[in-house]
Scaffold this motif. Structure first.
Motif, PDB file in Angstrom:
ATOM      1  N   ARG A 210      28.898 -58.731 -83.929  1.00 44.45           N
ATOM      2  CA  ARG A 210      28.247 -57.411 -84.016  1.00 44.45           C
ATOM      3  C   ARG A 210      28.595 -56.691 -85.319  1.00 44.45           C
ATOM      4  NH1 ARG A 210      29.241 -57.979 -78.529  1.00 44.45           N
ATOM      5  NH2 ARG A 210      31.408 -57.344 -78.849  1.00 44.45           N
ATOM      6  N   CYS A 222      27.528 -52.858 -84.772  1.00 44.87           N
ATOM      7  CA  CYS A 222      26.686 -52.377 -83.674  1.00 44.87           C
ATOM      8  C   CYS A 222      27.568 -52.402 -82.425  1.00 44.87           C
ATOM      9  CB  CYS A 222      25.456 -53.264 -83.528  1.00 44.87           C
ATOM     10  SG  CYS A 222      24.404 -53.210 -84.991  1.00 44.87           S
ATOM     11  N   PRO A 226      25.080 -50.134 -77.001  1.00 45.16           N
ATOM     12  CA  PRO A 226      24.385 -49.081 -77.754  1.00 45.16           C
ATOM     13  C   PRO A 226      23.228 -48.460 -76.958  1.00 45.16           C
ATOM     14  CG  PRO A 226      23.653 -51.227 -78.492  1.00 45.16           C
ATOM     15  CD  PRO A 226      24.715 -51.479 -77.465  1.00 45.16           C
ATOM     16  N   PRO A 320      22.619 -55.635 -79.446  1.00 49.05           N
ATOM     17  CA  PRO A 320      23.386 -55.277 -80.641  1.00 49.05           C
ATOM     18  C   PRO A 320      23.739 -56.484 -81.514  1.00 49.05           C
ATOM     19  CG  PRO A 320      24.717 -55.006 -78.647  1.00 49.05           C
ATOM     20  CD  PRO A 320      23.312 -55.258 -78.210  1.00 49.05           C
TER      21      PRO A 320
END
Ligand SMILES: [Zn+2]
Ligand SMILES: [Zn+2]
Length: 332
Positions: A210, A222, A226, A320
């Motif tokens: 990520r 990320c 999220p 993500p």
């Protein structure tokens, strides 16, 4: 006067700020100043904003005149106002508080740019210096309990003026979401002896799936869960609780890092509207050991709709891991 009100069932708070409905609106798809009006944030139009509070200026240039690189003014249509004393009103189960607070606008460039990605690194560093200066100044006042620095980029992200700017809202209370985050971070620290944010940074660097980018001082990734497609967080790798504690060296490195991230976002998603928010340790709280500041960048590609409003849960159509891959590959 604006007012904080609490929902008597859920405890959810809102600000009722009726005066804000007088704000000018952008017309069209984010490509125009309110039609025919001069831009109040351009040099030469300083008289169209309230008098400035702070500015980075050329030597000998006068306040509220051209010659600035970053200019901070009170919001002309404030969500909160700084006069009077804080007074709680109770009417059986209805509770409210007068809307005491501060609402400032940081005008990020003298050039009429509409995207932060167009600004050079020195200008980005000046903007971050302005954030630091204002957050330090208001944080010294014992009345204020929470500072929120945010940016709305693009009409769809809530901007009502297109000239690059961000805003600082200073609250006399800690918002519920921030209080929950602090409680959870404390609980983790009390049971493990570690800052959960430091642990997340370490984990994301190790795993890499990520991760978007990293430097000696910062990481962009990320997050695991999220709310928004392509949502990303930027954190300092070292444990620092408050953004305002950043040194000049940190600011210079962060400017470069944030600018790189915005360029990736613009390249990968064709200049999407986005919000960013700086979460920093609330003033006058001893949360330094377990709180860790961060910037959240929240692209506004899909609108929150019935499901989100109804459930308080977000539906995100981009994993993500996939978002991070796209942003990683969008390097210059
Ligand atoms: Zn302008
Ligand atoms: Zn930490």
């Amino acid at each position: 006067m604006p007012e904080f009100r609490w929902d008597p069932i859920t405890g959810r708070s809102v600000i009722i700020a009726a005066g804000r409905s007088k704000r000018p609106r952008l017309h069209g798809a984010g490509n125009g100043q309110a039609r025919g009006e001069p831009c109040p944030f351009c040099p030469g139009n300083e008289a169209l904003t309230p008098p400035e509070i702070w500015a980075l200026r050329e030597h000998h240039s006068a306040a509220d005149k051209p010659g600035w690189t970053v200019r901070v003014v009170p919001n002309k249509y404030p969500a909160l106002e700084d006069h009077g004393a804080l007074t709680v009103k109770r009417d059986s189960f209805y509770e409210s508080l007068n809307g005491l607070g501060i609402h400032e606008v940081i005008i990020e460039s003298p050039d009429h740019e509409i995207n932060m990605g167009a600004l050079n690194i020195d200008q980005c560093a000046d903007i971050l210096r302005a954030y630091r200066a204002r957050m330090r100044a208001v944080g010294d006042d014992p009345r204020w309990r929470y500072l929120l620095l945010y940016k709305n980029q693009g009409e769809r992200a809530g901007a009502t003026l297109e000239h690059v700017h961000s805003q600082l809202i200073v609250l006399p209370i800690v918002p519920q979401s921030a209080a929950d985050e602090l409680t959870s971070a404390k609980k983790h620290y009390d049971s493990t002896g570690h800052c959960i944010f430091c642990e997340i940074v370490q984990r994301e660097v190790e795993r890499g799936e990520r991760l978007v980018s990293q430097s000696d001082k910062f990481i962009a990734f990320c997050p695991f869960a999220p709310r928004f497609s392509y949502e990303a967080w930027i954190l300092p790798k070292n444990h620092v609780a408050a953004f305002e504690q950043s040194t000049d060296e940190d600011i210079a490195a962060l400017a470069q890092f944030v600018r790189d991230f915005i360029s990736r976002l613009n390249r990968a998603l064709d200049r999407p509207p986005f919000n960013y928010v700086i979460y920093s340790k609330p003033p006058h709280q001893s949360t330094t050991r377990y709180y860790h500041w961060r910037i959240e960048i929240l692209p506004q590609i899909a609108r929150a709709a019935g499901f989100e409003w109804g459930s308080g849960m977000y539906m995100n159509s981009v994993a993500p891991e996939e978002a991070a891959r796209l942003l990683r590959d969008a390097a210059l």
